[in-house]
Design a protein around this motif. Structure first.
Motif, PDB file in Angstrom:
ATOM      1  N   PRO A 169       1.086  -1.191   0.095  1.00 50.51           N
ATOM      2  CA  PRO A 169       0.072   0.199   0.875  1.00 50.51           C
ATOM      3  C   PRO A 169       0.955   1.480  -0.143  1.00 50.51           C
ATOM      4  O   PRO A 169       1.976   1.553   0.438  1.00 50.51           O
ATOM      5  N   PRO A 170      -0.043   2.680  -0.479  1.00 44.19           N
ATOM      6  CA  PRO A 170       1.377   3.728  -0.802  1.00 44.19           C
ATOM      7  C   PRO A 170       1.563   4.543   0.848  1.00 44.19           C
ATOM      8  O   PRO A 170       0.893   4.051   1.675  1.00 44.19           O
ATOM      9  N   ASN A 171       2.852   4.427   1.437  1.00 43.45           N
ATOM     10  CA  ASN A 171       3.274   4.783   1.889  1.00 43.45           C
ATOM     11  C   ASN A 171       4.224   6.167   2.438  1.00 43.45           C
ATOM     12  O   ASN A 171       4.360   6.599   1.256  1.00 43.45           O
ATOM     13  N   VAL A 172       3.477   6.343   2.676  1.00 38.99           N
ATOM     14  CA  VAL A 172       4.139   8.645   2.661  1.00 38.99           C
ATOM     15  C   VAL A 172       6.147   8.471   3.235  1.00 38.99           C
ATOM     16  O   VAL A 172       6.703   9.283   2.351  1.00 38.99           O
ATOM     17  N   VAL A 173       6.387   7.386   3.936  1.00 40.99           N
ATOM     18  CA  VAL A 173       7.687   7.389   4.095  1.00 40.99           C
ATOM     19  C   VAL A 173       7.809   7.307   2.920  1.00 40.99           C
ATOM     20  O   VAL A 173       9.349   8.131   2.805  1.00 40.99           O
ATOM     21  N   SER A 174       8.036   6.084   2.190  1.00 38.99           N
ATOM     22  CA  SER A 174       8.635   5.768   0.883  1.00 38.99           C
ATOM     23  C   SER A 174       8.498   6.534  -0.460  1.00 38.99           C
ATOM     24  O   SER A 174       9.639   7.212  -0.348  1.00 38.99           O
ATOM     25  N   HIS A 175       6.932   7.036  -0.295  1.00 38.30           N
ATOM     26  CA  HIS A 175       6.980   8.313  -0.954  1.00 38.30           C
ATOM     27  C   HIS A 175       7.697   9.961  -0.823  1.00 38.30           C
ATOM     28  O   HIS A 175       8.477  10.281  -1.381  1.00 38.30           O
ATOM     29  N   THR A 176       7.835   9.865   0.938  1.00 37.89           N
ATOM     30  CA  THR A 176       8.801  11.125   1.137  1.00 37.89           C
ATOM     31  C   THR A 176      10.095  10.467   0.746  1.00 37.89           C
ATOM     32  O   THR A 176      11.526  11.265  -0.092  1.00 37.89           O
ATOM     33  N   ALA A 177      10.612   9.617   0.853  1.00 39.91           N
ATOM     34  CA  ALA A 177      12.271   8.749   0.934  1.00 39.91           C
ATOM     35  C   ALA A 177      12.233   9.293  -0.964  1.00 39.91           C
ATOM     36  O   ALA A 177      13.887   9.530  -1.634  1.00 39.91           O
ATOM     37  N   LEU A 178      11.295   8.326  -1.804  1.00 37.46           N
ATOM     38  CA  LEU A 178      12.145   8.707  -3.333  1.00 37.46           C
ATOM     39  C   LEU A 178      12.037  10.325  -3.636  1.00 37.46           C
ATOM     40  O   LEU A 178      12.517  10.692  -3.967  1.00 37.46           O
ATOM     41  N   MET A 179      11.140  11.505  -3.165  1.00 38.53           N
ATOM     42  CA  MET A 179      11.382  13.253  -3.349  1.00 38.53           C
ATOM     43  C   MET A 179      12.858  12.981  -2.543  1.00 38.53           C
ATOM     44  O   MET A 179      13.052  14.573  -3.009  1.00 38.53           O
ATOM     45  N   GLU A 180      12.678  12.743  -1.902  1.00 42.53           N
ATOM     46  CA  GLU A 180      14.026  13.009  -0.866  1.00 42.53           C
ATOM     47  C   GLU A 180      15.560  12.614  -2.097  1.00 42.53           C
ATOM     48  O   GLU A 180      16.142  13.528  -2.395  1.00 42.53           O
ATOM     49  N   ALA A 181      14.681  11.457  -2.894  1.00 43.60           N
ATOM     50  CA  ALA A 181      16.338  10.862  -3.894  1.00 43.60           C
ATOM     51  C   ALA A 181      16.464  11.993  -4.788  1.00 43.60           C
ATOM     52  O   ALA A 181      17.486  12.318  -5.324  1.00 43.60           O
ATOM     53  N   TYR A 182      15.385  12.534  -5.232  1.00 43.10           N
ATOM     54  CA  TYR A 182      15.182  13.096  -6.678  1.00 43.10           C
ATOM     55  C   TYR A 182      16.036  14.534  -6.023  1.00 43.10           C
ATOM     56  O   TYR A 182      16.993  14.623  -7.185  1.00 43.10           O
ATOM     57  N   GLY A 183      15.709  15.423  -4.977  1.00 36.76           N
ATOM     58  CA  GLY A 183      16.363  16.036  -4.320  1.00 36.76           C
ATOM     59  C   GLY A 183      17.305  16.763  -4.140  1.00 36.76           C
ATOM     60  O   GLY A 183      18.216  17.557  -4.097  1.00 36.76           O
ATOM     61  N   ARG A 184      18.166  15.066  -3.682  1.00 33.75           N
ATOM     62  CA  ARG A 184      19.938  15.236  -3.352  1.00 33.75           C
ATOM     63  C   ARG A 184      20.634  14.991  -5.267  1.00 33.75           C
ATOM     64  O   ARG A 184      21.666  15.255  -4.859  1.00 33.75           O
ATOM     65  N   GLY A 185      19.866  14.257  -5.773  1.00 33.31           N
ATOM     66  CA  GLY A 185      20.755  14.199  -6.801  1.00 33.31           C
ATOM     67  C   GLY A 185      20.255  15.235  -8.035  1.00 33.31           C
ATOM     68  O   GLY A 185      20.265  14.846  -9.140  1.00 33.31           O
ATOM     69  N   ARG A 186      19.588  16.594  -6.891  1.00 38.42           N
ATOM     70  CA  ARG A 186      18.997  17.623  -7.999  1.00 38.42           C
ATOM     71  C   ARG A 186      18.551  18.227  -9.336  1.00 38.42           C
ATOM     72  O   ARG A 186      17.955  18.786  -9.825  1.00 38.42           O
ATOM     73  N   GLN A 187      17.349  16.928  -9.117  1.00 38.11           N
ATOM     74  CA  GLN A 187      16.502  16.766  -9.901  1.00 38.11           C
ATOM     75  C   GLN A 187      14.800  17.560  -9.323  1.00 38.11           C
ATOM     76  O   GLN A 187      14.391  16.417  -9.251  1.00 38.11           O
ATOM     77  N   TYR A 188      14.760  18.272  -9.800  1.00 39.80           N
ATOM     78  CA  TYR A 188      14.358  19.392  -8.088  1.00 39.80           C
ATOM     79  C   TYR A 188      12.863  19.297  -9.434  1.00 39.80           C
ATOM     80  O   TYR A 188      11.741  19.407  -7.958  1.00 39.80           O
ATOM     81  N   ASP A 189      12.376  19.120 -10.162  1.00 41.13           N
ATOM     82  CA  ASP A 189      11.294  18.977 -10.775  1.00 41.13           C
ATOM     83  C   ASP A 189      10.455  18.160 -10.822  1.00 41.13           C
ATOM     84  O   ASP A 189       9.554  17.952 -10.491  1.00 41.13           O
ATOM     85  N   LYS A 190      11.387  17.195 -10.463  1.00 44.04           N
ATOM     86  CA  LYS A 190      10.732  15.735 -10.422  1.00 44.04           C
ATOM     87  C   LYS A 190      10.785  15.684  -8.802  1.00 44.04           C
ATOM     88  O   LYS A 190       9.503  14.313  -8.242  1.00 44.04           O
ATOM     89  N   ALA A 191      11.447  15.926  -7.942  1.00 45.25           N
ATOM     90  CA  ALA A 191      10.620  16.591  -6.430  1.00 45.25           C
ATOM     91  C   ALA A 191       9.719  16.768  -6.543  1.00 45.25           C
ATOM     92  O   ALA A 191       9.666  16.308  -5.432  1.00 45.25           O
ATOM     93  N   GLU A 192       9.801  17.473  -6.344  1.00 48.47           N
ATOM     94  CA  GLU A 192       8.487  18.790  -6.608  1.00 48.47           C
ATOM     95  C   GLU A 192       6.655  18.197  -7.647  1.00 48.47           C
ATOM     96  O   GLU A 192       5.632  17.988  -6.704  1.00 48.47           O
TER      97      GLU A 192
END
Length: 565
Positions: A169-192
């Motif tokens: 099931p969708p999990n806020v922790v997992s989705h937040t982690a994916l967003m953070e991975a994009y952010g730390r990888g400087r893919q800001y549009d995907k994080a947003e």
């Protein structure tokens, strides 16, 4: 009650501290013309500190507690020595040594506490392959977090696809982690995109999700996006949550980066209006962007009156402010107060204090601080050595500066751009162009690339010595070497021109190099500024300090950035 130091805006902190009658003897040289209180405070740095004392022997509840504690110490030591928990656990399994669930979870918890996310990821990946371990949704969520913290986008995406395909099931922790991975990888549009998808389709973002997306935008200099998210939380009555302390701190830090100091102060007031507690970190954020030592002192005083105890960042910011204002005795007094309050100094705090004395060329005081680092079980780094070198140079003592420069290599350090730049600055100030160029060539031979600050100083040195042609050459050389002249370099070149022909040439060179034909009025102003001859800019030493090769603004920024997040 916390050990407090109350500073009045227009009262020298040195006099406040000295009133406590520190009497530790005098190790400073008697023939130095320095205030007696400064001698006493310098000597006081040599007294023992509580944080240096040996820890008392550990006391255990019983034999079982002692055995358990020793087991954990041994296990963590093995993991530290091997560099990864996987070989340690594999070895224990091969020896048929039991690996209880509490041991595995305890190790993961400790590694997470240490923020060793690489080790957390390695251990969880290994556990996925072990038949005896029930790898559940919580394990997957932690593995996603590890990938996110490391900015490993590929692994995070693959794991998310696997979890979706296997019906998790969708999990806020997992989705937040994916967003953070994009952010730390400087893919800001995907994080947003992930963040807005969570808001629209779920799972709904948590407070941690908001904290991380704000951090991503601020670190990526996407200030508009960060401010929009924060304003929506503040002003939208239907918002599921309200900004917490960390969010306020992050946006205040953002305004500092953007130079919007008034907005930062408004947020500081808004925290009180909204009932959000203002901590030491909050006050540190205000102190970090104040340029006047009086304002820094007022904020420091306000922090203590509010019942917040200063930390190492607070003291470092105040020391830095006094150092920039050439109030060296006050800077040292604050450092002494920090030690007396049993706040353990850091390398950066020591380097900032060193810089406070180096700026004014107070060599003997800088030497005492330098020696005190080793006394307090710190070892000077290259930054410390470079600052000590600048103390000799600012004291116009090039003989001892040269000897100390040689010592840097003898002590096992290789000079970098800043170190060479400091030495070059010394020769330039002494009008020794031969040694200046010898140091420059040595730097290039060592494979170190000159920066804009160094070449500006060389240009300035030639111009002051009546060689305007060489000054123009070094102005052009900046762009040829890939570091175009900044506004300061342009101003200096124009100020070096002493004749009408030179002023015309300087204006043409600057316009030609930077295509500034539309800014004629500005260049006439600059040319007029330089009309008095090549020494006009010498009286503006305080302005030059901002770009000095030995400046430690970075230390202060790093201290605050770490404390605020």
């Amino acid at each position: 009650m916390p050990h407090a130091l109350f500073l009045k805006p227009f009262l020298s902190v040195g006099s406040v501290i000295f009133s406590k009658q520190y009497a530790y003897g005098n190790t400073c040289q008697d023939n130095l013309k320095i205030p007696s209180r400064l001698k006493v405070l310098c000597s006081g740095m040599l007294k023992p500190r509580k944080f240096m004392q040996r820890r008392e022997k550990e006391v255990f509840k019983d034999a079982a507690d002692e055995e358990a504690q020793n087991f954990w110490k041994t296990l963590m030591l093995e993991i530290k020595e091997s560099g990864s928990p996987v070989p340690v656990f594999q070895s224990r399994r091969e020896k048929n040594t039991a690996l209880p669930k509490e041991v595995v979870l305890g190790t993961l918890g400790r590694l997470k506490q240490l923020k060793n996310w690489n080790a957390v990821g390695e251990l969880l990946e290994w556990l996925r392959t072990q038949h005896w371990w029930d790898f559940n949704q919580m394990d997957y969520a932690m593995l996603m977090t590890a990938h996110g913290k490391q900015g490993d986008i590929i692994k995070a995406e693959r794991l998310m696809d696997y979890m979706n395909k296997n019906g998790f099931p969708p999990n806020v922790v997992s989705h937040t982690a994916l967003m953070e991975a994009y952010g730390r990888g400087r893919q800001y549009d995907k994080a947003e995109e992930v963040f807005h998808r969570m808001k629209t389709w779920g799972p709904q973002p948590s407070a941690v999700t908001y904290q991380i997306i704000l951090n991503i935008f601020v670190e990526g200099n996407k200030f508009k996006e960060a401010e929009e998210i924060f304003d929506d939380l503040v002003n939208n009555e239907k918002s599921p949550l309200k900004p917490d302390q960390k969010m306020f701190h992050m946006i205040i830090y953002m305004h500092k980066k953007a130079g919007s100091y008034q907005k930062a102060r408004k947020l500081f007031k808004l925290m009180a209006d909204r009932g959000v507690q203002r901590t030491t970190v909050t006050y540190n954020s205000l102190m970090s962007f104040e340029t006047d030592y009086r304002e820094v002192s007022r904020t420091y005083d306000q922090m203590q009156r509010a019942g917040n105890r200063p930390d190492v960042v607070s003291y470092a910011l105040l020391i830095h402010a006094y150092g920039k204002a050439r109030r060296e005795d006050d800077a040292l007094a604050v450092f002494e107060e920090m030690l007396d309050a049993d706040v353990r100094p850091t390398h950066k705090a020591y380097n900032i204090l060193l810089d406070a004395f180096a700026i004014s060329g107070m060599v003997e005081q800088a030497k005492i601080v330098f020696k005190s680092m080793k006394r307090d079980r710190f070892f000077p780094d290259l930054c410390s050595y470079t600052t000590m070198l600048s103390a000799y140079i600012n004291a116009s003592d090039m003989h001892r500066a040269e000897k100390f420069f040689k010592r840097i290599r003898q002590d096992g350090f290789e000079p970098n751009t800043v170190t060479y730049g400091t030495l070059i600055k010394g020769y330039a100030n002494a009008n020794d162009l031969d040694k200046m160029m010898k140091a420059f060539k040595e730097m290039e031979t060592s494979g170190i690339k000159a920066n804009q600050t160094i070449m500006t100083k060389i240009m300035d040195a030639y111009g002051k010595n009546g060689d305007f042609e060489s000054a123009v050459f070094w102005f052009k050389e900046m762009e040829a070497r890939g570091c175009p002249p900044d506004q300061k370099a342009k101003n200096i070149l124009l100020s070096l021109a002493s004749t009408d022909e030179e002023r015309e040439l300087a204006t043409q060179v600057v316009k030609h190099r930077h295509n500034l034909a539309d800014d004629d009025d500005a260049w006439f102003n600059f040319a007029g500024y330089g009309g008095g001859g090549g020494d006009d800019h010498d009286d503006n030493d305080d302005a030059e300090e901002d770009d000095d090769v030995s400046s430690f603004e970075g230390n202060v920024d790093n201290l605050f950035a770490v404390s605020s997040w």
